[in-house]
Design a protein around this motif. Structure first.
Motif, PDB file in Angstrom:
ATOM      1  N   SER A 100       0.864  -1.186   0.000  1.00 46.09           N
ATOM      2  CA  SER A 100       0.000   0.000   0.000  1.00 46.09           C
ATOM      3  C   SER A 100       0.894   1.227   0.000  1.00 46.09           C
ATOM      4  O   SER A 100       1.948   1.236   0.636  1.00 46.09           O
ATOM      5  N   PHE A 101       0.496   2.234  -0.770  1.00 45.39           N
ATOM      6  CA  PHE A 101       1.183   3.527  -0.835  1.00 45.39           C
ATOM      7  C   PHE A 101       0.134   4.584  -0.519  1.00 45.39           C
ATOM      8  O   PHE A 101      -0.895   4.635  -1.199  1.00 45.39           O
ATOM      9  N   TYR A 102       0.383   5.415   0.487  1.00 45.09           N
ATOM     10  CA  TYR A 102      -0.549   6.481   0.866  1.00 45.09           C
ATOM     11  C   TYR A 102       0.220   7.788   0.945  1.00 45.09           C
ATOM     12  O   TYR A 102       1.186   7.893   1.695  1.00 45.09           O
ATOM     13  N   SER A 103      -0.215   8.795   0.176  1.00 45.52           N
ATOM     14  CA  SER A 103       0.490  10.080   0.195  1.00 45.52           C
ATOM     15  C   SER A 103      -0.454  11.219   0.553  1.00 45.52           C
ATOM     16  O   SER A 103      -1.656  11.157   0.293  1.00 45.52           O
ATOM     17  N   VAL A 104       0.132  12.255   1.164  1.00 49.74           N
ATOM     18  CA  VAL A 104      -0.593  13.486   1.512  1.00 49.74           C
ATOM     19  C   VAL A 104       0.258  14.680   1.107  1.00 49.74           C
ATOM     20  O   VAL A 104       1.486  14.586   1.026  1.00 49.74           O
ATOM     21  N   ASN A 105      -0.404  15.804   0.852  1.00 52.76           N
ATOM     22  CA  ASN A 105       0.300  17.049   0.555  1.00 52.76           C
ATOM     23  C   ASN A 105       1.127  17.429   1.787  1.00 52.76           C
ATOM     24  O   ASN A 105       0.613  17.408   2.912  1.00 52.76           O
ATOM     25  N   LYS A 106       2.392  17.768   1.579  1.00 51.87           N
ATOM     26  CA  LYS A 106       3.288  18.057   2.705  1.00 51.87           C
ATOM     27  C   LYS A 106       2.808  19.243   3.528  1.00 51.87           C
ATOM     28  O   LYS A 106       2.891  19.222   4.759  1.00 51.87           O
ATOM     29  N   GLU A 107       2.293  20.291   2.894  1.00 51.80           N
ATOM     30  CA  GLU A 107       1.877  21.483   3.625  1.00 51.80           C
ATOM     31  C   GLU A 107       0.476  21.333   4.230  1.00 51.80           C
ATOM     32  O   GLU A 107       0.274  21.605   5.399  1.00 51.80           O
ATOM     33  N   THR A 108      -0.481  20.923   3.425  1.00 49.70           N
ATOM     34  CA  THR A 108      -1.882  20.913   3.862  1.00 49.70           C
ATOM     35  C   THR A 108      -2.316  19.604   4.506  1.00 49.70           C
ATOM     36  O   THR A 108      -3.369  19.552   5.133  1.00 49.70           O
ATOM     37  N   LYS A 109      -1.533  18.538   4.318  1.00 50.05           N
ATOM     38  CA  LYS A 109      -1.849  17.178   4.787  1.00 50.05           C
ATOM     39  C   LYS A 109      -3.090  16.610   4.087  1.00 50.05           C
ATOM     40  O   LYS A 109      -3.631  15.590   4.485  1.00 50.05           O
ATOM     41  N   LYS A 110      -3.534  17.265   3.011  1.00 46.96           N
ATOM     42  CA  LYS A 110      -4.674  16.770   2.236  1.00 46.96           C
ATOM     43  C   LYS A 110      -4.287  15.463   1.547  1.00 46.96           C
ATOM     44  O   LYS A 110      -3.216  15.361   0.958  1.00 46.96           O
ATOM     45  N   PRO A 111      -5.158  14.430   1.637  1.00 48.97           N
ATOM     46  CA  PRO A 111      -4.838  13.165   0.974  1.00 48.97           C
ATOM     47  C   PRO A 111      -4.622  13.364  -0.523  1.00 48.97           C
ATOM     48  O   PRO A 111      -5.334  14.139  -1.169  1.00 48.97           O
ATOM     49  N   LEU A 112      -3.636  12.650  -1.055  1.00 47.94           N
ATOM     50  CA  LEU A 112      -3.332  12.697  -2.477  1.00 47.94           C
ATOM     51  C   LEU A 112      -3.546  11.310  -3.066  1.00 47.94           C
ATOM     52  O   LEU A 112      -4.661  10.824  -3.082  1.00 47.94           O
ATOM     53  N   HIS A 113      -2.482  10.674  -3.460  1.00 49.44           N
ATOM     54  CA  HIS A 113      -2.563   9.385  -4.141  1.00 49.44           C
ATOM     55  C   HIS A 113      -2.632   8.225  -3.159  1.00 49.44           C
ATOM     56  O   HIS A 113      -1.982   8.249  -2.119  1.00 49.44           O
ATOM     57  N   ARG A 114      -3.411   7.220  -3.519  1.00 50.18           N
ATOM     58  CA  ARG A 114      -3.445   5.949  -2.786  1.00 50.18           C
ATOM     59  C   ARG A 114      -3.331   4.842  -3.814  1.00 50.18           C
ATOM     60  O   ARG A 114      -3.903   4.937  -4.898  1.00 50.18           O
ATOM     61  N   GLU A 115      -2.578   3.828  -3.441  1.00 52.33           N
ATOM     62  CA  GLU A 115      -2.373   2.703  -4.352  1.00 52.33           C
ATOM     63  C   GLU A 115      -2.230   1.442  -3.508  1.00 52.33           C
ATOM     64  O   GLU A 115      -1.533   1.452  -2.499  1.00 52.33           O
TER      65      GLU A 115
END
Length: 163
Positions: free
Chosen positions: A55-70
């Motif tokens: 699993s790969f879970y990413s968030v925007n570094k500044e806003t912590k808004k969820p980005l990509h999930r795989e």
């Protein structure tokens, strides 16, 4: 049965350096978007078969808004260096990529990309990815081709294993 209780399948020993949870950060670039920094968590688990679940879970570094999930599976053809990655992305893309493992480097290139009917443009046409462990740092580089941009670097990240 927890992951620790499952014996490691002999075939995936060449991939065992990936096992565990990794955290890190990266930079996203692409000609059609503004550059962005992100934080990401990767996890590779033993499922007791000749594959790893990931699993790969990413968030925007500044806003912590969820980005990509795989999420998906990294398979190895027993007795060879051939690997295949089967994954689903939260942007509506499903991917089958194939490549090789050579020491602590995996190189993958998409063979098949599926796309949900209402996915937004541009359409992803091809992905290339490398994962390399150097010392205690895992590096990932992802290249992407769309129907409007030829194959171009899109993501570059580094990770450290979570103890």
């Amino acid at each position: 049965m927890g992951d620790k209780e499952k014996p490691l399948h002999e075939a995936i020993k060449p991939l065992s350096w990936l096992l565990g949870k990794w955290t890190g950060q990266g930079k996203g670039i692409y000609p059609t978007i503004e550059d962005f920094d992100y934080l990401e968590e990767l996890e590779f688990s033993n499922v007791g078969q000749p594959m790893l679940q990931f699993s790969f879970y990413s968030v925007n570094k500044e806003t912590k808004k969820p980005l990509h999930r795989e999420v998906g599976f990294l398979r190895i053809k027993p007795g060879t260096s051939q690997v295949a990655c089967i994954s689903s992305h939260n942007n509506g893309v499903s991917e089958i990529a194939e490549g090789t493992v050579n020491g602590q480097t995996i190189e993958l290139e998409s063979r098949t990309l599926g796309r949900m009917s209402f996915g937004k443009d541009p359409q992803t046409k091809k992905l290339k990815r490398s994962l390399t462990l150097e010392g205690d740092t895992l590096h990932q580089v992802l290249y992407m081709e769309t129907n409007t941009v030829p194959m171009t670097e899109h993501l570059r990240a580094t990770y450290k294993k979570v103890p």
